[in-house]
Enzyme design. Structure first.
Site, short mmCIF file in Angstrom:
data_model
loop_
_atom_site.label_atom_id
_atom_site.label_comp_id
_atom_site.label_asym_id
_atom_site.label_seq_id
_atom_site.Cartn_x
_atom_site.Cartn_y
_atom_site.Cartn_z
N PHE A 95 0.86 -1.18 0.00
CA PHE A 95 0.00 0.00 0.00
C PHE A 95 0.90 1.24 0.00
CE2 PHE A 95 -2.54 -3.34 1.94
CZ PHE A 95 -3.77 -3.21 1.30
N PHE B 168 2.76 1.40 3.98
CA PHE B 168 3.01 0.11 4.63
C PHE B 168 2.68 -1.03 3.67
CE2 PHE B 168 -1.55 0.45 5.33
CZ PHE B 168 -2.00 -0.87 5.29
N GLU C 143 1.18 -5.14 3.87
CA GLU C 143 0.57 -6.19 4.70
C GLU C 143 1.15 -7.55 4.30
OE1 GLU C 143 -3.75 -8.22 5.80
OE2 GLU C 143 -3.51 -7.06 3.96
N ILE C 144 1.69 -8.27 5.25
CA ILE C 144 2.15 -9.65 5.02
C ILE C 144 0.98 -10.58 5.28
CG2 ILE C 144 3.71 -11.45 5.82
CD1 ILE C 144 5.76 -9.32 6.42
N VAL C 145 0.61 -11.35 4.26
CA VAL C 145 -0.59 -12.18 4.35
C VAL C 145 -0.23 -13.61 4.76
CG1 VAL C 145 -2.64 -12.93 3.12
CG2 VAL C 145 -1.59 -10.76 2.54
N CYS D 123 3.09 -16.53 5.27
CA CYS D 123 4.54 -16.76 5.38
C CYS D 123 4.75 -18.21 5.80
CB CYS D 123 5.16 -15.80 6.39
SG CYS D 123 6.93 -16.07 6.63
N LEU E 90 2.99 -4.69 8.33
CA LEU E 90 1.91 -5.06 9.26
C LEU E 90 1.48 -6.48 8.94
CD1 LEU E 90 -0.37 -1.86 9.35
CD2 LEU E 90 1.28 -2.60 11.06
N ILE F 159 -6.58 -3.39 5.63
CA ILE F 159 -6.20 -4.78 5.87
C ILE F 159 -7.32 -5.47 6.62
CG2 ILE F 159 -3.75 -4.21 5.89
CD1 ILE F 159 -3.75 -4.42 8.89
N TYR G 82 -8.20 -10.54 11.38
CA TYR G 82 -8.34 -11.99 11.53
C TYR G 82 -8.68 -12.31 12.98
CZ TYR G 82 -6.12 -12.37 6.96
OH TYR G 82 -5.82 -12.26 5.63
#
Length: 773
Positions: free
Chosen positions: A503, A508, A510-512, A514, A546, A577, A580
């Site tokens: 973004f 920033f 966003e790590i979705v 890993c 994030l 984002i 969860y």
């Protein structure tokens, strides 16, 4: 620009004096194109300004709004062909006069200039200058074939027309004003010279500075190719970004060369690495080709400089321009210990470098004045005075020389407890066992079979390693064109990756997902993956991560520098984002100065430096005494202080440093009082050091002095019982004198005060018995 249609980028001229700035225009040769246009306009302006006042009013009447009574809204002639500038002869058949009716309204031209009757000659000449610039831009619009350039010319044409009507100064309306990127090209080249050549002798460094000035002058007069030409040459480049820079260059650098009513800036001072990257490759090639073609025209003293040294200079600079980790483009770039920063200014600077004598006169500030932040320390002043507690530079250089030798630092065993987590992965990458690729799906380009296979492999890895995540959701995000994945490839197959979405507007990523396959874990792949991702984002100027981590992933992210303390403002990421359930939001702030993939190697070297320094210090103070032989002669006991070495140990343990705390406090207080006050008055040499330096009095002081100190701070430290040893007290006092000499020139009053007060301080220290006389 009248003669600039269809220009190719560059084509500078190389004259007898060496590389000469190329004038913009067709072919870019000196004296062509805009240069000729600029000369013509200058002549016309001089002629018009020397004309009688009625002639000037006639000229301005054509472009001024009607002031006649009534509701006339005429803003000057709207004819497609503005009248030409009248020559000096008054017998001109097509000249206008103030009694002639306006072509756009029925009133005379005299009604258009009633507001100018009492205007000064200076203001009148300024408006006439804008009028001639308007006419020249009008010609440029009709001759220009490139649509983007024509649009800019038209916008500037309307701006200047508006300035005449409102009698104001032309002000470009833009979201951003110069400079557009920091550090600038000029500052970056300045940093490059300091970074690579500060260790050279003065004469050789002057040669490098001459090359740098030559290069910067070329950029300032370089003709950028149009966005359409660039799209044809580099179709995959950032076309939108280049168009923005091209428009800015036209408005602030190029057009003002021949329309001097617009403010003009140097290209190297308002643009940065982005623009330099877009022109460097082509510019380097054309400069060197031009030099080879015209080598016979060069004087002997310039031939070696341009044909031998200049290509090497450009090759080294090219590495730093396109490198992702070059420190010269950091705004926090600090000059090294070998010398201060070398100022390389452009503009009216001659293409030849001044003599060392001239440079010394430029670099040395007037006596009694604080040094300005832009002025470097003279080369002779770089030998900083010794500070109590400092490690000698000779020793540091000697240790640094040993750790650069691979044999000096044995490779840590991968099974050792001291090996870094990512060491095995880094070694495998070096040997070519594993590879890292940022990939993603695209709706605009034809799918690449290998990339699609890797995306399928990533979907399988994430699905297997993240069983609580729906497979459909994983598939949708992995193949979503807005998401990218840093994939870990081993033997041609995917064994792990990090899926993320950037973004840029919010600052920033966003790590979705890993994950690394279970049979390849515990090899440091996860850490090395994250380090590669950090460097990828530093390259794209996004410095915050994030992610929502579940209970099993929190430990991993903590090891990678993530925490629950989120640095990104909530307003930046809320709604961007997905939240969860049962997961913890974690963030990581990146430092652009850190090479993350080599971070553990750097830490290892730093530990090795400290270890070697400790070993050398211990070797100096360690002394082995012979054993006691008196017991063989029947002696049953001896006084402990008679044992060799014990007395010295006792001296170091309970000597002067560990006197009664109240006595130490009283002694130091007396000394500090003497330094500050002498004979019931302020000490005549202490006045510059009584309080912290104010930023308003010495701009840039805290950029030069990293560890400031003053007598007021020392008094506060003394009251809080900070000085538990005399060495702490002496180190702070010495820091005051060292900082002063580092920031100020030797002939200044501050420098002299520091020397005299230092001498007085050490006299009092000796009188108090804290050091030997």
């Amino acid at each position: 620009m009248a003669d600039s249609a269809g220009i190719q980028q560059g084509s500078p001229a190389i004259g007898a004096a060496g590389l000469v700035p190329a004038a913009p225009g067709a072919g870019g040769t000196e004296g062509s194109g805009a240069a000729r246009g600029s000369a013509r306009i200058a002549v016309k302006k001089a002629q018009l300004r020397s004309s009688p006042r009625p002639k000037k009013l006639e000229k301005l009447g054509v472009y001024s709004s009607c002031k006649a009574e009534g509701a006339c809204k005429c803003n000057g002639w709207k004819s497609q062909n503005p009248p030409p500038t009248p020559p000096q002869t008054e017998q001109q058949s097509n000249a206008v006069n103030l009694q002639e009716p306006c072509r756009s309204c029925s009133h005379t031209l005299g009604d258009h200039v009633t507001h100018l009757e009492n205007v000064s000659e200076e203001e009148m000449n300024r408006l006439l200058g804008i009028v001639l610039d308007v006419e020249y831009l009008y010609t440029c619009i009709h001759k220009e074939e490139d649509a983007d350039t024509k649009q800019v010319y038209f916008s500037l044409f309307k701006l200047l027309r508006k300035s005449i009507l409102q009698m104001g100064k032309p002000m470009l309306e833009a979201q951003e004003s110069p400079p557009f990127e920091k550090p600038s090209i000029e500052q970056g080249v300045n940093n490059f010279v300091q970074y690579k050549f500060s260790h050279l002798p003065s004469k050789e460094r002057q040669t490098i500075m001459e090359l740098a000035k030559m290069f910067l002058n070329q950029i300032n007069y370089w003709q950028l190719e149009t966005p359409s030409q660039r799209r044809q040459r580099v179709p995959n480049d950032d076309a939108a970004g280049y168009k923005v820079n091209y428009t800015r260059w036209l408005c602030y650098c190029n057009v003002p060369q021949f329309c001097d009513s617009l403010p003009r800036y140097e290209t190297t001072q308002i643009f940065g690495r982005t623009l330099l990257r877009s022109v460097f490759t082509v510019m380097r090639k054309q400069l060197l080709e031009q030099a080879r073609q015209e080598k016979d025209k060069l004087p002997p003293e310039k031939r070696t400089l341009i044909l031998t040294h200049f290509p090497k200079f450009l090759s080294m600079l090219e590495e730093e321009v396109y490198s992702h980790n070059s420190p010269i483009w950091s705004q926090d770039f600090l000059a090294g210990a070998a010398g201060g920063q070398i100022p390389i200014h452009t503009g009216d600077t001659p293409s030849h470098a001044p003599s060392p004598k001239q440079l010394s006169s430029v670099y040395t500030p007037p006596a009694g004045e604080k040094r300005k932040p832009s002025e470097p320390l003279p080369h002779e002043e770089n030998k900083r005075p010794r500070v109590v507690g400092d490690i000698p530079m000779d020793l540091i250089n000697e240790v640094m020389a040993t750790i650069t030798d691979p044999a000096a630092i044995p490779e840590t065993s991968l099974l050792s407890a001291h090996s870094a987590r990512d060491e095995a992965a880094r070694l495998e990458e070096r040997r070519g066992v594993i590879e890292f690729h940022v990939i993603g799906n695209s709706l605009n380009q034809k799918p690449n079979k290998r990339i699609l296979m890797w995306l399928v492999g990533l979907q399988n890895v994430f699905s297997h390693q993240l069983p609580r995540m729906p497979k459909e959701y994983i598939t949708r995000l992995v193949f979503d064109p807005k998401h990218k994945t840093l994939s870990l490839i081993k033997d041609g197959r995917v064994i792990g990756g990090i899926c993320f979405r950037m973004f840029p507007s919010q600052g920033f990523t966003e790590i979705v997902f890993c994950a690394v396959t279970s049979n390849e874990q515990v090899k440091g792949y996860g850490t090395h993956l994250m380090n590669h991702l950090k460097e990828y984002h530093i390259k794209h100027e996004i410095l915050n991560f994030l992610t929502y981590a579940d209970e099993y992933a929190i430990g991993y992210f903590k090891k990678q520098g993530f925490s629950k303390d989120i640095k990104v403002p909530k307003s930046k990421y809320v709604g961007y984002i997905k939240d969860y359930e049962g997961a913890t939001l974690m963030g990581c702030e990146l430092n652009p100065s850190i090479p993350y993939t080599e971070f553990s190697v750097i830490i290892k070297k730093q530990k090795e430096i400290i270890k070697k320094l400790i070993e050398r210090k211990q070797a100096q103070i360690r002394k082995v005494y012979p054993g006691l032989s008196c017991f063989k002669d029947g002696v049953r006991q001896i006084p402990i202080e008679s044992i060799p070495g014990i007395r010295m140990l006792f001296f170091f343990s309970v000597g002067k440093e560990l006197k009664d705390p109240d006595q130490l406090y009283s002694t130091l207080k007396t000394i500090l009082q003497h330094v500050k006050v002498r004979d019931r008055h302020s000490h005549q040499n202490a006045w510059p050091f009584m309080e912290p330096v104010k930023k308003t009095e010495a701009p840039g002081y805290y950029q030069v002095i990293r560890f400031p100190m003053d007598l007021k701070t020392m008094s506060e430290r003394l009251k809080s019982r900070y000085y538990t040893t005399r060495k702490l007290f002496m180190a702070d006092m010495q820091r005051i004198f060292t900082n002063c000499r580092e920031y100020n020139p030797p002939e200044s009053e501050y420098y002299k005060c520091a020397n005299l007060l230092e001498k007085f301080f050490y006299t009092k220290i000796k009188e108090a018995g804290l050091i030997e006389k």
